[in-house]
Structure formats: structure tokens, C-alpha cells
Write a protein that holds these residues in place. Structure first.
Motif, short mmCIF file in Angstrom:
data_model
loop_
_atom_site.label_atom_id
_atom_site.label_comp_id
_atom_site.label_asym_id
_atom_site.label_seq_id
_atom_site.Cartn_x
_atom_site.Cartn_y
_atom_site.Cartn_z
N ALA A 256 0.82 -1.21 0.00
CA ALA A 256 0.00 0.00 0.00
C ALA A 256 0.85 1.27 0.00
CB ALA A 256 -0.94 -0.01 1.20
N GLY A 257 2.04 1.19 0.61
CA GLY A 257 2.90 2.36 0.68
C GLY A 257 3.41 2.81 -0.67
N THR A 258 3.33 1.93 -1.67
CA THR A 258 3.84 2.29 -2.99
C THR A 258 2.74 2.86 -3.89
OG1 THR A 258 3.42 0.11 -3.95
CG2 THR A 258 5.53 0.42 -2.85
N LEU A 259 1.51 2.95 -3.39
CA LEU A 259 0.41 3.48 -4.21
C LEU A 259 0.47 5.00 -4.28
CD1 LEU A 259 -2.66 1.47 -2.83
CD2 LEU A 259 -1.22 0.89 -4.78
N SER A 260 -0.15 5.55 -5.31
CA SER A 260 -0.25 7.01 -5.39
C SER A 260 -1.27 7.49 -4.37
CB SER A 260 -0.71 7.41 -6.80
OG SER A 260 -2.08 7.08 -6.96
N GLY A 261 -1.29 8.80 -4.14
CA GLY A 261 -2.21 9.36 -3.15
C GLY A 261 -3.66 9.01 -3.43
N GLY A 262 -4.04 9.12 -4.71
CA GLY A 262 -5.43 8.83 -5.07
C GLY A 262 -5.77 7.37 -4.82
N GLU A 263 -4.82 6.50 -5.17
CA GLU A 263 -5.06 5.06 -4.97
C GLU A 263 -5.16 4.74 -3.48
OE1 GLU A 263 -2.70 3.51 -8.98
OE2 GLU A 263 -1.63 3.78 -7.10
N GLN A 264 -4.31 5.41 -2.70
CA GLN A 264 -4.38 5.19 -1.25
C GLN A 264 -5.73 5.64 -0.69
OE1 GLN A 264 -1.09 6.61 1.08
NE2 GLN A 264 0.43 5.53 -0.14
N GLN A 265 -6.26 6.73 -1.24
CA GLN A 265 -7.57 7.20 -0.79
C GLN A 265 -8.65 6.17 -1.12
OE1 GLN A 265 -8.18 10.26 1.01
NE2 GLN A 265 -9.85 8.85 1.39
N MET A 266 -8.55 5.61 -2.34
CA MET A 266 -9.50 4.57 -2.72
C MET A 266 -9.38 3.39 -1.77
SD MET A 266 -8.86 4.39 -6.81
CE MET A 266 -8.79 5.87 -7.79
N LEU A 267 -8.14 3.05 -1.44
CA LEU A 267 -7.91 1.91 -0.55
C LEU A 267 -8.49 2.19 0.83
CD1 LEU A 267 -6.72 -0.84 0.03
CD2 LEU A 267 -4.50 0.22 0.41
N ALA A 268 -8.29 3.42 1.31
CA ALA A 268 -8.80 3.76 2.65
C ALA A 268 -10.32 3.64 2.68
CB ALA A 268 -8.36 5.17 3.04
#
Lengths: 324, 235
Positions: free
Chosen positions: B132-144
Motif C-alpha cells: 500500500a505504501g507504494t500506491l499514489s495518493g489517489g489510490e491510497q484514498q480509494m484503498l482507505a
């Protein structure tokens, strides 16, 4: 200069066995540190208490080396299990009684507390078994003490000696390491431990009981330390109240060397230190006559300093792998 | 009966009085938004509801049941799931493992829940094994958000889901919030992007330095002079 490979292999076996013990203890430091960022300085004594309980269990059963082999193996396993549970209970209780109350206190408070518990446990051990070194009840049949698996079982003509106790160390350690890896990697609780190590608040928001997860870390560390205690008791054939100090210090160093918080790092560090320990205690003397075991600590900590200078986060950097 | 009710909640950070007697209700099936400037107490309100920053006085009830004094993990266990500010994904765990942690309260991962999250965020499926740490900010938001949905929330608390995202992604996230709501999840949304928030929400509260200064339907708030000046950037 002639390289005495048979001697080398003998010390290598000794180094691997000691390394396995250190690795088991180091995992306890690293798991706990990974999750609460506390160096549990009482951990060496948790290991020692495991050895002491194993001693007591074996003595209480009255089984000795002259009894049938299945009884000896049975007692060995009961003592192993007893030591694991005992050490886990001690580690769990220390956290419950002291560290948990200091979770939001400054870092130094639980650290000093841990040092305090280290002394308390040593004093309890002295009260329990006295201040001097003691030999455990003989459990390994005398035939097996000098039994060389390589010559007797494989018919090899060699001075390299692989004793049943060496094999026992690996037979106990390796499944424990595999079990731990599986537990942390694949179980729900193991994943919760990793999550808690990475972000406690977010873990709580996922519904993870952070305190319970931390307790689990202490229990696992204790189980491994107890197993190491039982093994060390019969590997070294000696126990004393201060035995946790050197093993504890080496294990802590192993954890830091490998990258504190990192499981594979602790195991790697453990084997590395076990190897250096055995070589410095014995092998180096062959080439440098004035060398002796008194230099071992200097060598180990010298290497620690060098590695810390070049790789401050340890051999296995924590950005690339999993921390618990 | 309101699904969530905060009544006269006072929260402190040490001596700082962060929430000054806040009362909020969220009804079943609603999207309610809290808007306000930085430091108004929006995130604190969510942290208080989740039990991470417990209130000093006042009461919080979920379907009539008091949440006061409950630890955070127990509140999540009751179906109040938060996607926190700053995403707070587990960086050294894979995307899939993060989603599994979202389902921690359910004890097991329902493949249908996972499928639903992957349908909402196809990107996450592509990156399932990635840390998860390697995802972009937008992807991390989707993940959250996806991670929070894995817990099958009754009430979803979203803190700044649009923060740091490109305008296209912001649109996408808000249409997904609407979709989640239509599928039956009640949402309490905290946003700095007041216009977006009010366009998806049914009702809204305006917070100012720890107090609620306005409470109305989203449609009325969006035309309210004070809101337009202070939060929608109009003269």
C-alpha cells in the motif's frame, strides 16, 4: 597456512546451534519492539526463567538418563512446553502490570521499568535456585553425549562431531521459526499484529483491540524465549540466575544488527552472532595463539558498531521488508 | 430515532477545548456533511465518535445505545467505521491485506464484499498484491475508503476523502460516495471542499472553532450567504 576445515565445521555446528538460540530470543525483542517500540530489557531474564522452570520440571519428574528413552523424550518435551508457557506468562504479566500503564508515558519510563524487572527476575531466580551455577539433572543418556551422528549413523570417518543435542536444537528451533512465520504472515491475529505495528490508531479504527494485540506479541516473545531457555539448559548443561544477561545482550544485539522490528533480520542477526561467537571462542586461537574467548564480546560489539555506521537501520532495512 | 446522536459533546486536547458542546444527528440512509475551515473541529468530531479522542462531557449514542467510554475497536465493532484523515493505510501490507484488515471485525473476508470494493475501485484489483505504501495518493484514498467498506459499516465516517486528489478523482470519489449511500450505507462526511460535500449531502452542519454555527439542508446551505462567502469562495 593450513586451514583446518574439520575444526571449522565443529565450530560452525556450535555456532549454528548457539545462533538458533540467540535467534529465538532475538525474535522476542524484535516482535515487542516492532509493536510498542520498547526494548524489553527483562527479556533475557524471561529466557532464564524458562530454563529454571525446565530444570525444576525435569528434577520433579525424577527421570534421568538411565530411564527408557521414550520417558526421557517425554520429559524433555513436557519441560520444553512448561518453560514456554511459563516464560510467556511472565512476559505477558510484566506488560500487563507495568508497561501497559506506561503506554503514553515518555519512552524512558517503560525502559527503566524493564531494567527493573530484569533485576527483580534475577533476584527471584537466586532465591529459587541459589546464586551459583547449577547443572541440570542428567537427562541425555551418556551413550548419546559422545554419540557422533556423522560416524555412527552415516559411517563417515571424520573428526567433525554432530551430537544429538545439536540436532535437537535445530529440530526444535526450525519448526518454531516456520510456525511463527506462518502465524505472522497468514493468520488473522498475525495480520492484526503487523497492522498494529504500522499504525495503532488506524488499527483501532479497523476494530483491532490494540492492547490485546500487544499482549499477544509479549506472549509470542515469551514462548520463544522459554523454548530457548530449555534448549540452552541442556545445550550448555548449566544454568544460573545471570545466564539471561549474556544471551539477552547478544540477542538484543542480533535484533539491532538485523534491523530491529524485522523478523528475518533477528534470525539472520542471531545466526551471525552465534557464528562469530563460536569462531572467536575457539577457531581464531588456532591462528592467533594469544586470542581467547575474552575477546568475543569486543568482536561482536565491534562488528555491531561497524554495521550500524554503514547501515543504521540494520542488515535488512525496514523499508524493504515486513516489520512486526 | 436518529442513527447517531451527539448531544452537548465537549472534547479537549489537554487544555485545549476542541469541541464546545456539539450536538449532531445523523438519520439512517442520510449523507450528512460537516464543513468548516481548518481547525474548526471537523476531524476531532469524527475521532470523538470513533472513540479515539473520547469526549470529556456529553453523550454519543448509536441507535439509542451509548458509545460513551467505549474503546475505539468496540465502536468499530458496532458498525461505525471510519476512513481517517490522511488515509492511514498500512504501508507495508499489500492492498489485499489492507482490505482484509478492513474486514477484521467480521472475522472472515466475504468474497462478495471484496468483489464489490473491486467493482467500485477497479484500480485496487490491479494492485492487489502491491504494498500500500507504494500506491499514489489517489489510490491510497480509494484503498482507505475500500478498506472501511470491507467492515460493512452501518455508518461510514469519511474524513477529507478529496484531500490531495486531482479534480477528476474528486468527482469520481464523490460519485462513489453517492453510490455507497444508495446501496444503503449512512455517511457522515467531513470535507474542506464544501461545494462538493454539499452537492452530495442531504444535510450539513457548519463548524467554526469547535461550535456548530449553522445546521440546515444541503440545498439551503449551498444558497446561504454566509456559507457562500466563507466556504464557497464568493464575494
Amino acid at each position: 597456512m593450513h586451514f583446518n576445515y574439520e575444526l571449522f565445521l565443529n565450530y560452525l555446528i556450535q555456532g549454528l546451534a548457539n545462533g538458533a538460540l540467540i535467534a529465538l530470543i532475538a525474535l522476542g525483542y524484535t516482535i515487542v519492539y516492532g509493536i510498542v517500540e520498547l526494548i524489553n530489557f527483562a527479556h533475557g531474564e524471561v529466557f532464564m526463567m524458562g530454563a529454571f522452570l525446565a530444570f525444576t520440571i525435569v528434577a520433579a519428574t525424577g527421570i534421568t538418563s538411565t530411564d527408557p528413552l521414550y520417558q526421557i523424550v517425554g520429559v524433555f518435551l513436557i519441560a520444553l512446553l512448561g518453560a514456554m508457557i511459563f516464560s510467556a506468562a511472565i512476559n505477558f504479566s510484566i506488560d500487563r502490570v507495568a508497561y501497559r500503564r506506561l503506554r503514553s508515558a515518555p519512552r524512558l519510563a517503560p525502559l527503566i521499568c524493564a531494567i527493573g524487572f530484569s533485576f527483580i527476575l534475577q533476584q527471584i531466580a537466586i532465591y529459587w535456585k541459589g546464586p551459583v551455577s547449577i547443572s541440570p539433572p542428567p537427562l541425555i543418556p551418556s551413550d548419546y553425549r559422545t554419540y557422533n551422528i556423522l560416524t555412527e549413523l552415516f559411517g563417515l570417518e571424520t573428526k567433525v562431531r554432530l551430537k544429538p543435542i545439536d540436532v535437537a536444537v535445530f529440530v526444535i528451533t526450525i519448526p518454531l521459526l516456520l510456525l511463527l512465520t506462518w502465524f505472522i504472515r497468514s493468520t488473522r491475529t498475525g495480520k492484526a499484529m503487523r497492522a498494529t505495528a504500522q499504525d495503532q490508531q488506524a488499527s483501532a479504527l479497523m476494530g483491532i483491540d490494540v492492547n490485546r494485540t500487544i499482549s499477544t506479541a509479549f506472549v509470542i516473545g515469551g514462548l520463544l524465549a522459554g523454548a530457548a531457555g530449555m534448549i540452552a539448559l541442556y545445550y550448555n548443561n548449566i544454568a544460573r540466575a545471570q545466564m539471561g544477561f549474556r544471551y539477552g545482550l547478544f540477542a538484543f544485539t542480533a535484533a539491532v544488527l538485523g534491523g530491529i522490528g524485522n523478523l528475518s533480520g533477528a534470525v539472520l542477526g542471531g545466526f551471525l552472532i552465534g557464528f562469530i561467537w563460536a569462531m572467536s571462542d575457539g577457531m581464531v586461537k588456532e591462528y592467533i595463539p594469544s586470542w581467547g574467548a575474552q575477546w568475543t564480546n569486543s568482536v561482536i560489539f565491534g562488528i555491531l558498531v561497524i554495521i550500524m555506521v554503514f547501515r543504521p537501520s540494520g542488515l535488512i532495512g525496514e523499508h524493504t521488508t515486513e516489520k512486526v | 430515532m436518529a442513527m447517531l446522536e451527539l448531544s452537548e459533546v465537549n472534547t479537549y486536547y489537554g487544555n485545549i477545548h476542541a469541541l464546545k458542546g456539539i450536538s449532531i444527528t445523523v438519520d439512517k440512509g442520510e449523507i450528512v456533511t460537516l464543513i468548516g475551515s481548518n481547525g474548526a473541529g471537523k476531524s476531532t468530531t469524527l475521532l470523538t465518535i470513533s472513540g479515539l479522542v473520547p469526549p470529556r462531557t456529553g453523550s454519543i449514542t448509536l441507535e439509542g445505545r451509548s458509545l460513551t467510554g467505549m474503546p475505539a475497536h468496540a465502536i468499530t465493532g458496532l458498525g461505525v467505521v471510519q476512513s481517517p484523515e490522511g488515509r492511514r493505510v498500512f504501508p507495508r501490507m499489500s492492498v489485499l491485506e489492507n482490505l482484509e484488515m478492513g474486514a477484521y471485525v467480521l472475522r472472515r473476508v466475504d468474497p462478495e464484499d471484496l468483489e464489490r470494493v473491486y467493482e467500485l475501485f477497479p484500480r485496487l484489483k490491479e494492485r492487489a498484491t502491491q504494498k500500500a505504501g507504494t500506491l499514489s495518493g489517489g489510490e491510497q484514498q480509494m484503498l482507505a475508503i475500500g478498506r472501511a467498506l470491507m467492515g460493512r459499516p452501518k455508518l461510514l465516517l469519511l474524513d477529507e476523502p478529496s484531500m490531495g486528489l486531482s479534480p477528476i478523482l474528486v468527482d469520481q470519489i464523490f460519485s462513489i460516495i453517492r453510490e455507497i449511500n444508495q446501496q444503503g450505507t449512512t455517511v457522515l462526511l467531513v470535507e474542506q471542499n464544501a461545494l462538493m460535500a454539499l452537492s452530495v449531502a442531504h444535510r450539513g452542519y457548519v463548524l467554526q472553532t469547535g461550535e456548530i454555527v449553522l445546521a440546515d439542508s444541503a440545498a439551503n446551505l449551498i444558497t446561504n450567504d454566509m456559507v457562500r462567502k466563507a466556504y464557497l469562495g464568493e464575494e
